[in-house]
Write a protein that holds these residues in place. Structure first.
Motif, PDB file in Angstrom:
ATOM      1  N   ALA A 206      36.413  36.496  11.325  1.00 57.11           N
ATOM      2  CA  ALA A 206      37.524  37.357  10.925  1.00 57.11           C
ATOM      3  C   ALA A 206      38.844  36.924  11.544  1.00 57.11           C
ATOM      4  O   ALA A 206      39.876  37.552  11.288  1.00 57.11           O
ATOM      5  N   GLY A 207      38.818  35.861  12.363  1.00 54.90           N
ATOM      6  CA  GLY A 207      40.060  35.371  12.961  1.00 54.90           C
ATOM      7  C   GLY A 207      40.429  36.024  14.273  1.00 54.90           C
ATOM      8  O   GLY A 207      41.610  36.058  14.642  1.00 54.90           O
ATOM      9  N   TYR A 208      39.440  36.580  14.995  1.00 53.74           N
ATOM     10  CA  TYR A 208      39.641  37.171  16.321  1.00 53.74           C
ATOM     11  C   TYR A 208      40.648  38.319  16.313  1.00 53.74           C
ATOM     12  O   TYR A 208      41.617  38.333  17.081  1.00 53.74           O
ATOM     13  N   PRO A 209      40.471  39.302  15.467  1.00 51.67           N
ATOM     14  CA  PRO A 209      41.431  40.413  15.447  1.00 51.67           C
ATOM     15  C   PRO A 209      41.346  41.255  16.720  1.00 51.67           C
ATOM     16  O   PRO A 209      40.296  41.354  17.354  1.00 51.67           O
ATOM     17  N   ASP A 210      42.479  41.861  17.091  1.00 50.38           N
ATOM     18  CA  ASP A 210      42.489  42.830  18.184  1.00 50.38           C
ATOM     19  C   ASP A 210      42.043  44.191  17.651  1.00 50.38           C
ATOM     20  O   ASP A 210      42.361  44.541  16.508  1.00 50.38           O
ATOM     21  N   PRO A 211      41.327  44.951  18.483  1.00 51.78           N
ATOM     22  CA  PRO A 211      40.894  44.579  19.833  1.00 51.78           C
ATOM     23  C   PRO A 211      39.609  43.755  19.801  1.00 51.78           C
ATOM     24  O   PRO A 211      38.848  43.823  18.839  1.00 51.78           O
ATOM     25  N   ASP A 212      39.397  42.995  20.864  1.00 44.12           N
ATOM     26  CA  ASP A 212      38.136  42.286  21.037  1.00 44.12           C
ATOM     27  C   ASP A 212      37.014  43.321  21.038  1.00 44.12           C
ATOM     28  O   ASP A 212      37.021  44.251  21.849  1.00 44.12           O
ATOM     29  N   PRO A 213      36.026  43.211  20.138  1.00 48.54           N
ATOM     30  CA  PRO A 213      34.962  44.225  20.079  1.00 48.54           C
ATOM     31  C   PRO A 213      34.134  44.310  21.354  1.00 48.54           C
ATOM     32  O   PRO A 213      33.450  45.324  21.577  1.00 48.54           O
ATOM     33  N   ALA A 214      34.174  43.269  22.190  1.00 49.63           N
ATOM     34  CA  ALA A 214      33.410  43.324  23.439  1.00 49.63           C
ATOM     35  C   ALA A 214      34.009  44.308  24.433  1.00 49.63           C
ATOM     36  O   ALA A 214      33.299  44.857  25.276  1.00 49.63           O
ATOM     37  N   ILE A 215      35.322  44.544  24.342  1.00 48.20           N
ATOM     38  CA  ILE A 215      35.980  45.431  25.301  1.00 48.20           C
ATOM     39  C   ILE A 215      35.536  46.869  25.051  1.00 48.20           C
ATOM     40  O   ILE A 215      35.745  47.429  23.976  1.00 48.20           O
ATOM     41  N   GLY A 216      34.884  47.440  26.029  1.00 46.68           N
ATOM     42  CA  GLY A 216      34.396  48.805  25.901  1.00 46.68           C
ATOM     43  C   GLY A 216      33.048  48.919  25.229  1.00 46.68           C
ATOM     44  O   GLY A 216      32.525  50.031  25.081  1.00 46.68           O
ATOM     45  N   SER A 217      32.463  47.798  24.809  1.00 45.37           N
ATOM     46  CA  SER A 217      31.150  47.850  24.188  1.00 45.37           C
ATOM     47  C   SER A 217      30.072  48.053  25.252  1.00 45.37           C
ATOM     48  O   SER A 217      30.257  47.709  26.432  1.00 45.37           O
ATOM     49  N   ALA A 218      28.948  48.607  24.856  1.00 43.72           N
ATOM     50  CA  ALA A 218      27.872  48.926  25.797  1.00 43.72           C
ATOM     51  C   ALA A 218      27.416  47.686  26.549  1.00 43.72           C
ATOM     52  O   ALA A 218      27.165  46.642  25.956  1.00 43.72           O
ATOM     53  N   GLY A 219      27.322  47.818  27.866  1.00 44.49           N
ATOM     54  CA  GLY A 219      26.809  46.741  28.696  1.00 44.49           C
ATOM     55  C   GLY A 219      27.842  45.759  29.179  1.00 44.49           C
ATOM     56  O   GLY A 219      27.548  44.937  30.055  1.00 44.49           O
ATOM     57  N   VAL A 220      29.056  45.773  28.633  1.00 43.08           N
ATOM     58  CA  VAL A 220      30.098  44.835  29.041  1.00 43.08           C
ATOM     59  C   VAL A 220      30.827  45.424  30.247  1.00 43.08           C
ATOM     60  O   VAL A 220      31.456  46.481  30.148  1.00 43.08           O
ATOM     61  N   SER A 221      30.743  44.740  31.372  1.00 46.46           N
ATOM     62  CA  SER A 221      31.346  45.243  32.598  1.00 46.46           C
ATOM     63  C   SER A 221      32.864  45.183  32.525  1.00 46.46           C
ATOM     64  O   SER A 221      33.440  44.202  32.033  1.00 46.46           O
ATOM     65  N   ALA A 222      33.489  46.225  33.019  1.00 45.45           N
ATOM     66  CA  ALA A 222      34.941  46.205  33.164  1.00 45.45           C
ATOM     67  C   ALA A 222      35.302  45.363  34.389  1.00 45.45           C
ATOM     68  O   ALA A 222      34.452  45.077  35.246  1.00 45.45           O
ATOM     69  N   LYS A 223      36.541  44.931  34.469  1.00 46.87           N
ATOM     70  CA  LYS A 223      36.997  44.139  35.604  1.00 46.87           C
ATOM     71  C   LYS A 223      36.843  44.941  36.882  1.00 46.87           C
ATOM     72  O   LYS A 223      37.227  46.116  36.952  1.00 46.87           O
ATOM     73  N   GLN A 224      36.257  44.314  37.909  1.00 45.47           N
ATOM     74  CA  GLN A 224      36.039  45.013  39.168  1.00 45.47           C
ATOM     75  C   GLN A 224      37.364  45.277  39.868  1.00 45.47           C
ATOM     76  O   GLN A 224      38.317  44.505  39.767  1.00 45.47           O
ATOM     77  N   ALA A 225      37.400  46.403  40.605  1.00 43.64           N
ATOM     78  CA  ALA A 225      38.583  46.728  41.395  1.00 43.64           C
ATOM     79  C   ALA A 225      38.752  45.704  42.507  1.00 43.64           C
ATOM     80  O   ALA A 225      37.789  45.057  42.944  1.00 43.64           O
ATOM     81  N   ARG A 226      39.972  45.544  42.966  1.00 42.98           N
ATOM     82  CA  ARG A 226      40.280  44.590  44.030  1.00 42.98           C
ATOM     83  C   ARG A 226      39.424  44.870  45.259  1.00 42.98           C
ATOM     84  O   ARG A 226      39.279  46.019  45.698  1.00 42.98           O
ATOM     85  N   PHE A 227      38.816  43.814  45.822  1.00 42.39           N
ATOM     86  CA  PHE A 227      37.948  43.971  46.985  1.00 42.39           C
ATOM     87  C   PHE A 227      38.748  44.067  48.276  1.00 42.39           C
ATOM     88  O   PHE A 227      38.458  44.882  49.141  1.00 42.39           O
ATOM     89  N   GLU A 228      39.771  43.219  48.426  1.00 42.35           N
ATOM     90  CA  GLU A 228      40.579  43.222  49.645  1.00 42.35           C
ATOM     91  C   GLU A 228      41.220  44.590  49.841  1.00 42.35           C
ATOM     92  O   GLU A 228      41.903  45.106  48.968  1.00 42.35           O
ATOM     93  N   GLY A 229      40.982  45.158  51.012  1.00 40.88           N
ATOM     94  CA  GLY A 229      41.572  46.446  51.324  1.00 40.88           C
ATOM     95  C   GLY A 229      40.826  47.640  50.751  1.00 40.88           C
ATOM     96  O   GLY A 229      41.262  48.781  50.923  1.00 40.88           O
ATOM     97  N   SER A 230      39.702  47.392  50.077  1.00 42.85           N
ATOM     98  CA  SER A 230      38.968  48.482  49.432  1.00 42.85           C
ATOM     99  C   SER A 230      38.009  49.154  50.412  1.00 42.85           C
ATOM    100  O   SER A 230      37.698  48.642  51.493  1.00 42.85           O
ATOM    101  N   ALA A 231      37.506  50.316  49.997  1.00 37.96           N
ATOM    102  CA  ALA A 231      36.492  51.007  50.791  1.00 37.96           C
ATOM    103  C   ALA A 231      35.219  50.170  50.870  1.00 37.96           C
ATOM    104  O   ALA A 231      34.521  50.184  51.895  1.00 37.96           O
ATOM    105  N   ARG A 232      34.919  49.410  49.810  1.00 36.93           N
ATOM    106  CA  ARG A 232      33.735  48.538  49.832  1.00 36.93           C
ATOM    107  C   ARG A 232      33.850  47.516  50.955  1.00 36.93           C
ATOM    108  O   ARG A 232      32.878  47.253  51.679  1.00 36.93           O
TER     109      ARG A 232
END
Length: 277
Positions: A206-232
């Motif tokens: 389809a020519g890579y239309p926005d939005p990427d269907p992977a974003i928000g799809s089941a099982g696709v991890s969101a970008k992790q929060a910054r580690f430096e300075g975090s509670a983790r």
């Protein structure tokens, strides 16, 4: 966009000659596979390899892990992050010893009943230890499922699409190879010109239309929060500081100490805290 069946033959032909050399891929022992899969959650394989080898040297079977002090388990886990995984893994070892004669279950219901074992880990043990024709869905595979379908998928739809793609008798190889495809090519920013599924991928066609269907799809991890300075990061520093013995609780941020106590990852005796004994 119109969803199409994933071409298993094309994926296997691409992936089998390129399969990554990872030590757990030479294993079929379900305990060793289970430890690897728990460690690999949200952690890169390169970081896991030395920790996996050291952990299994100390705890070659569930029995050794089950009877060890939790503090010893946590010491070997340090550097991987998310230490609740270590606590749950030891709890799983105890259940396996007490209720399964020390043998990791070989069916889905029994695996899902283990502490901290979810749908992905349970199916991974079935596929990689017992070579069952079941489909695993990690974040790499989930991107492929959504993009080739051309739409965001619910958990049920993603699992059904993954299940339909598994070639009969090749469950072990299939799951390894499609995972490698997602890790190597179907990344958050994909390399589609080298992908064996490009011609049949609904999003690509389809020519890579926005939005990427992977974003928000089941099982696709969101970008992790910054580690430096975090509670983790702060929690990890406290656990590391307790490696050599008890320390005054006042040495550390009280909120971090409270969170570790709530997660049963440390113990407190009077004014001092320590790893669990």
């Amino acid at each position: 966009m119109t969803s199409t069946q994933i071409d298993a033959g094309a994926v296997l032909a691409w992936g089998l000659p390129r399969m990554r050399d990872l030590p757990w891929r030479n294993e079929r022992d379900p305990w060793r596979i289970l430890v690897a899969e728990v460690m690999l959650q949200q952690t890169q394989a390169e970081r896991v390899i030395p920790k996996w080898l050291a952990f299994l040297d100390a705890f070659p079977t569930p029995r050794e892990c089950a009877v060890a002090p939790l503090g010893d388990v946590l010491r070997l886990w340090q550097g991987l992050g998310y230490p609740r995984r270590a606590r749950n893994l030891q709890a799983t070892a105890a259940v396996v010893v007490e209720h399964h004669d020390g043998l990791v279950p070989d069916e889905l219901e029994g695996l899902l009943a283990l502490p901290g074992v979810g749908p992905y880990t349970a199916r991974a043990v079935l596929a990689f230890a017992f070579e069952r024709d079941v489909a695993v869905v990690d974040t790499n595979i989930a991107r492929i499922l959504a993009r080739t379908a051309g739409e965001r998928l619910t958990p049920k739809a993603a699992q059904a699409r993954a299940d339909a793609a598994v070639p009969l008798g090749d469950g072990w190889a299939w799951n390894q190879v499609i995972m490698d495809l997602g890790a190597a090519l179907c990344r958050p920013t994909p390399t589609c010109n080298e992908c064996p599924l490009a011609a049949s991928c609904a999003w690509s066609r389809a020519g890579y239309p926005d939005p990427d269907p992977a974003i928000g799809s089941a099982g696709v991890s969101a970008k992790q929060a910054r580690f430096e300075g975090s509670a983790r990061q702060a929690r990890g520093k406290v656990l590391k500081a307790l490696n050599n013995g008890a320390r005054p609780a006042a040495d550390f941020d009280r909120h971090i100490v409270s969170s570790l106590l709530a997660d049963r990852l440390i113990e407190q005796s009077g004014a001092t805290i320590s790893l669990p004994t």
